[in-house]
Design a protein around this motif. Structure first.
Motif, PDB file in Angstrom:
ATOM      1  N   GLN A 116       5.565  10.910  -6.076  1.00  0.00           N
ATOM      2  CA  GLN A 116       5.625  12.112  -5.241  1.00  0.00           C
ATOM      3  C   GLN A 116       6.933  12.174  -4.456  1.00  0.00           C
ATOM      4  OE1 GLN A 116       2.152  12.994  -2.825  1.00  0.00           O
ATOM      5  NE2 GLN A 116       0.836  11.910  -4.259  1.00  0.00           N
ATOM      6  N   VAL A 117       7.330  11.051  -3.879  1.00  0.00           N
ATOM      7  CA  VAL A 117       8.572  11.024  -3.102  1.00  0.00           C
ATOM      8  C   VAL A 117       9.763  11.376  -3.982  1.00  0.00           C
ATOM      9  CG1 VAL A 117      10.170   9.541  -1.828  1.00  0.00           C
ATOM     10  CG2 VAL A 117       7.705   9.383  -1.401  1.00  0.00           C
ATOM     11  N   CYS A 118       9.843  10.758  -5.164  1.00  0.00           N
ATOM     12  CA  CYS A 118      10.998  10.982  -6.035  1.00  0.00           C
ATOM     13  C   CYS A 118      10.996  12.382  -6.631  1.00  0.00           C
ATOM     14  CB  CYS A 118      11.022   9.929  -7.138  1.00  0.00           C
ATOM     15  SG  CYS A 118      11.348   8.254  -6.532  1.00  0.00           S
ATOM     16  N   ASP A 119       9.839  12.848  -7.090  1.00  0.00           N
ATOM     17  CA  ASP A 119       9.774  14.164  -7.716  1.00  0.00           C
ATOM     18  C   ASP A 119       9.971  15.283  -6.693  1.00  0.00           C
ATOM     19  OD1 ASP A 119       9.330  12.913 -10.089  1.00  0.00           O
ATOM     20  OD2 ASP A 119       7.265  13.579 -10.346  1.00  0.00           O
TER      21      ASP A 119
ATOM     22  N   SER B 122       0.837  -1.199   0.000  1.00  0.00           N
ATOM     23  CA  SER B 122       0.000   0.000   0.000  1.00  0.00           C
ATOM     24  C   SER B 122       0.874   1.252   0.000  1.00  0.00           C
ATOM     25  CB  SER B 122      -0.903   0.001   1.233  1.00  0.00           C
ATOM     26  OG  SER B 122      -0.115   0.168   2.411  1.00  0.00           O
ATOM     27  N   PRO B 123       0.302   2.424  -0.285  1.00  0.00           N
ATOM     28  CA  PRO B 123       1.080   3.663  -0.194  1.00  0.00           C
ATOM     29  C   PRO B 123       1.702   3.864   1.186  1.00  0.00           C
ATOM     30  CG  PRO B 123      -0.947   4.063  -1.397  1.00  0.00           C
ATOM     31  CD  PRO B 123      -1.050   2.672  -0.850  1.00  0.00           C
ATOM     32  N   LEU B 124       0.948   3.558   2.241  1.00  0.00           N
ATOM     33  CA  LEU B 124       1.476   3.742   3.593  1.00  0.00           C
ATOM     34  C   LEU B 124       2.621   2.780   3.873  1.00  0.00           C
ATOM     35  CD1 LEU B 124       1.353   5.194   6.273  1.00  0.00           C
ATOM     36  CD2 LEU B 124      -0.419   3.572   7.016  1.00  0.00           C
ATOM     37  N   SER B 125       2.503   1.536   3.408  1.00  0.00           N
ATOM     38  CA  SER B 125       3.581   0.559   3.600  1.00  0.00           C
ATOM     39  C   SER B 125       4.847   1.015   2.876  1.00  0.00           C
ATOM     40  CB  SER B 125       3.154  -0.817   3.081  1.00  0.00           C
ATOM     41  OG  SER B 125       2.071  -1.325   3.827  1.00  0.00           O
ATOM     42  N   LEU B 126       4.676   1.529   1.670  1.00  0.00           N
ATOM     43  CA  LEU B 126       5.809   2.042   0.910  1.00  0.00           C
ATOM     44  C   LEU B 126       6.489   3.190   1.666  1.00  0.00           C
ATOM     45  CD1 LEU B 126       7.383   2.265  -1.895  1.00  0.00           C
ATOM     46  CD2 LEU B 126       5.753   4.093  -2.391  1.00  0.00           C
TER      47      LEU B 126
ATOM     48  N   LEU C 183      15.495   5.939   5.733  1.00  0.00           N
ATOM     49  CA  LEU C 183      16.077   7.272   5.827  1.00  0.00           C
ATOM     50  C   LEU C 183      16.254   7.745   7.261  1.00  0.00           C
ATOM     51  CD1 LEU C 183      14.044   9.098   3.024  1.00  0.00           C
ATOM     52  CD2 LEU C 183      16.471   8.508   2.939  1.00  0.00           C
ATOM     53  N   GLY C 184      15.606   7.040   8.195  1.00  0.00           N
ATOM     54  CA  GLY C 184      15.620   7.505   9.577  1.00  0.00           C
ATOM     55  C   GLY C 184      14.607   8.606   9.811  1.00  0.00           C
ATOM     56  N   ALA C 185      13.578   8.667   8.977  1.00  0.00           N
ATOM     57  CA  ALA C 185      12.546   9.693   9.103  1.00  0.00           C
ATOM     58  C   ALA C 185      11.432   9.214  10.034  1.00  0.00           C
ATOM     59  CB  ALA C 185      11.967  10.040   7.730  1.00  0.00           C
ATOM     60  N   TYR C 186      10.603  10.158  10.476  1.00  0.00           N
ATOM     61  CA  TYR C 186       9.489   9.852  11.377  1.00  0.00           C
ATOM     62  C   TYR C 186       8.446   9.004  10.655  1.00  0.00           C
ATOM     63  CZ  TYR C 186       5.247  10.566  14.146  1.00  0.00           C
ATOM     64  OH  TYR C 186       4.104  10.370  14.873  1.00  0.00           O
ATOM     65  N   VAL C 187       7.909   8.019  11.346  1.00  0.00           N
ATOM     66  CA  VAL C 187       6.871   7.153  10.784  1.00  0.00           C
ATOM     67  C   VAL C 187       5.566   7.413  11.522  1.00  0.00           C
ATOM     68  CG1 VAL C 187       6.117   4.781  10.431  1.00  0.00           C
ATOM     69  CG2 VAL C 187       8.526   5.374  10.114  1.00  0.00           C
ATOM     70  N   GLY C 188       4.565   7.831  10.786  1.00  0.00           N
ATOM     71  CA  GLY C 188       3.247   8.080  11.363  1.00  0.00           C
ATOM     72  C   GLY C 188       2.178   7.680  10.364  1.00  0.00           C
ATOM     73  N   ASN C 189       1.186   8.563  10.160  1.00  0.00           N
ATOM     74  CA  ASN C 189       0.185   8.279   9.139  1.00  0.00           C
ATOM     75  C   ASN C 189       0.739   8.659   7.767  1.00  0.00           C
ATOM     76  OD1 ASN C 189      -0.193  11.095   8.742  1.00  0.00           O
ATOM     77  ND2 ASN C 189      -1.721  11.163  10.384  1.00  0.00           N
ATOM     78  N   ARG C 190      -0.069   8.484   6.746  1.00  0.00           N
ATOM     79  CA  ARG C 190       0.425   8.692   5.373  1.00  0.00           C
ATOM     80  C   ARG C 190       0.907  10.125   5.167  1.00  0.00           C
ATOM     81  NH1 ARG C 190      -3.072   7.082  -0.036  1.00  0.00           N
ATOM     82  NH2 ARG C 190      -1.655   7.955  -1.616  1.00  0.00           N
ATOM     83  N   HIS C 191       0.140  11.092   5.629  1.00  0.00           N
ATOM     84  CA  HIS C 191       0.487  12.496   5.414  1.00  0.00           C
ATOM     85  C   HIS C 191       1.763  12.881   6.164  1.00  0.00           C
ATOM     86  CE1 HIS C 191      -0.166  16.796   4.752  1.00  0.00           C
ATOM     87  NE2 HIS C 191       0.072  16.982   6.031  1.00  0.00           N
ATOM     88  N   THR C 192       1.818  12.553   7.447  1.00  0.00           N
ATOM     89  CA  THR C 192       2.983  12.958   8.251  1.00  0.00           C
ATOM     90  C   THR C 192       4.242  12.219   7.820  1.00  0.00           C
ATOM     91  OG1 THR C 192       2.420  11.331   9.964  1.00  0.00           O
ATOM     92  CG2 THR C 192       1.579  13.574  10.253  1.00  0.00           C
ATOM     93  N   THR C 193       4.111  10.958   7.415  1.00  0.00           N
ATOM     94  CA  THR C 193       5.282  10.198   6.983  1.00  0.00           C
ATOM     95  C   THR C 193       5.850  10.759   5.690  1.00  0.00           C
ATOM     96  OG1 THR C 193       4.393   8.197   8.023  1.00  0.00           O
ATOM     97  CG2 THR C 193       6.178   7.908   6.446  1.00  0.00           C
ATOM     98  N   LEU C 194       4.976  11.102   4.748  1.00  0.00           N
ATOM     99  CA  LEU C 194       5.436  11.688   3.489  1.00  0.00           C
ATOM    100  C   LEU C 194       6.190  12.990   3.750  1.00  0.00           C
ATOM    101  CD1 LEU C 194       5.608  11.929   0.424  1.00  0.00           C
ATOM    102  CD2 LEU C 194       3.306  12.927   0.441  1.00  0.00           C
ATOM    103  N   HIS C 195       5.627  13.854   4.576  1.00  0.00           N
ATOM    104  CA  HIS C 195       6.280  15.134   4.842  1.00  0.00           C
ATOM    105  C   HIS C 195       7.577  14.944   5.634  1.00  0.00           C
ATOM    106  CE1 HIS C 195       3.502  18.160   3.215  1.00  0.00           C
ATOM    107  NE2 HIS C 195       2.591  17.224   3.385  1.00  0.00           N
TER     108      HIS C 195
ATOM    109  N   ARG D 270      -0.891  -1.570  -8.186  1.00  0.00           N
ATOM    110  CA  ARG D 270      -1.241  -0.567  -7.185  1.00  0.00           C
ATOM    111  C   ARG D 270      -0.862   0.822  -7.708  1.00  0.00           C
ATOM    112  NH1 ARG D 270      -2.783  -2.090  -1.967  1.00  0.00           N
ATOM    113  NH2 ARG D 270      -3.258   0.150  -1.940  1.00  0.00           N
ATOM    114  N   LEU D 271      -1.762   1.417  -8.490  1.00  0.00           N
ATOM    115  CA  LEU D 271      -1.486   2.734  -9.048  1.00  0.00           C
ATOM    116  C   LEU D 271      -1.360   3.794  -7.950  1.00  0.00           C
ATOM    117  CD1 LEU D 271      -3.808   2.775 -12.210  1.00  0.00           C
ATOM    118  CD2 LEU D 271      -1.381   2.176 -12.029  1.00  0.00           C
ATOM    119  N   ASP D 272      -2.076   3.606  -6.845  1.00  0.00           N
ATOM    120  CA  ASP D 272      -1.978   4.569  -5.753  1.00  0.00           C
ATOM    121  C   ASP D 272      -0.590   4.526  -5.112  1.00  0.00           C
ATOM    122  OD1 ASP D 272      -2.455   1.997  -4.819  1.00  0.00           O
ATOM    123  OD2 ASP D 272      -3.790   2.623  -3.197  1.00  0.00           O
ATOM    124  N   THR D 273       0.001   3.334  -5.044  1.00  0.00           N
ATOM    125  CA  THR D 273       1.360   3.207  -4.499  1.00  0.00           C
ATOM    126  C   THR D 273       2.375   3.801  -5.462  1.00  0.00           C
ATOM    127  OG1 THR D 273       0.701   1.184  -3.340  1.00  0.00           O
ATOM    128  CG2 THR D 273       3.055   1.577  -3.597  1.00  0.00           C
TER     129      THR D 273
END
Length: 217
Positions: free
Chosen positions: A207-210, A148-152, A160-172, A198-201
Motif C-alpha cells: 500500500q505504501v509503495c503503490d 508488524s504492519p504498525l512497526s513497519l 520520512l519525518g511523518a507523523y507517528v500515531g496508530n496504523r490508520h493515521t500513520t499510513l495517511h 507476515r503477509l499483513d506487513t
C-alpha cells in the motif's frame, strides 16, 4: 552527527525559506511555536510568514534570512556512519545502481552472501543522504521476523519525518508526506525475506509503495 546544511543564500526569498523550514520541521518534529520562540519572534508572526497571507511588506526577506541562519546554526541530527570509510568496490557500485533505480520508482533486489557489505553500504548511504539534504533520499529499515504492519509504518514514518500515531493515521501521514516531497526517495528493507511470514506487513508495504508511488529495494 548533524546535517551539513548549506550556507544560506545571500538573500533567500520567502518561498525558499518556507520550503526549507517545512522540511526542517519534518526532520526535527519542532512546531512553528517552538521555532518562533527560539528565533525571538511572536508565534503568530512566524505562522503568518509560513502562510500565503500578506506578511509585512509582502517580501519577508528579513525573516527568510533569519530562518535560514537559524536552520544552519541548529541542523537536525543524522544517523552515524557505520564505519570510518566506504571503499569503492564492485559490490558498492552494484548496490548504488539499485538504490538509484529504487529512487526512480522501481522495485529492485540485492542478493548476496554474508560479508558482501550489503548492510554496511545501506547504512552508509542512509547516513550520507541525511547529511546531504533536509529531505533524505533514502529510508532504511531492518526487517525482523516479527515486524508488524504498525512497526513497519512507524519505521517508514520516522525516516520520512511523518507523523507517528496508530496504523490508520500513520499510513495517511506517510502518503501525505510523500505527495508533498520535492526529493525522490527509496525505501530500503534489509533482510526483507524476514517479512515472508507476515503477509499483513507485506500488504501494508505494498500500500505504501503503490499509493505513495515510490520505489523499493
Amino acid at each position: 552527527m548533524s546535517t551539513q546544511f548549506p550556507t544560506p543564500a545571500a538573500s533567500p526569498t520567502r518561498d525558499q525559506a518556507r520550503e526549507v523550514l517545512r522540511q526542517y520541521q519534518m526532520r526535527t518534529g519542532l512546531g512553528l511555536g517552538e521555532i518562533a520562540d527560539r528565533l525571538g519572534y511572536a508565534r503568530h508572526s512566524l505562522i503568518q510568514f509560513m502562510s500565503k497571507a500578506q506578511y509585512g511588506d509582502g517580501a519577508g526577506r528579513g525573516t527568510a534570512q533569519r530562518v535560514m541562519e537559524f536552520i544552519k546554526g541548529n541542523p537536525p541530527e543524522a544517523p552515524e556512519f557505520p564505519g570510518p570509510r566506504l571503499y569503492d568496490t564492485e559490490n558498492v557500485r552494484i548496490i548504488d545502481r539499485q538504490i538509484a533505480n529504487a529512487r526512480r520508482g522501481h522495485f529492485t533486489l540485492v542478493y548476496g552472501p554474508a560479508g558482501t557489505q550489503k548492510s554496511f553500504v545501506f547504512e552508509w548511504r542512509t547516513a550520507e543522504s541525511w547529511r546531504e539534504a533536509l529531505e533524505p533520499g533514502v529510508v532504511y529499515l531492518y526487517a525482523s521476523p516479527d515486524m508488524s504492519p504498525l512497526s513497519l509504518l512507524h519505521e517508514i514514518a520516522l525516516g520520512l519525518g511523518a507523523y507517528v500515531g496508530n496504523r490508520h493515521t500513520t499510513l495517511h501521514s506517510i502518503l501525505y508526506t510523500l505527495r508533498h516531497r520535492k526529493t525522490p526517495v527509496a525505501i530500503i528493507i534489509d533482510e526483507a525475506q524476514n517479512l515472508a511470514r507476515r503477509l499483513d506487513t507485506l500488504e501494508t508495504l505494498r500500500q505504501v509503495c503503490d499509493r505513495g508511488r515510490i520505489g523499493l529495494l
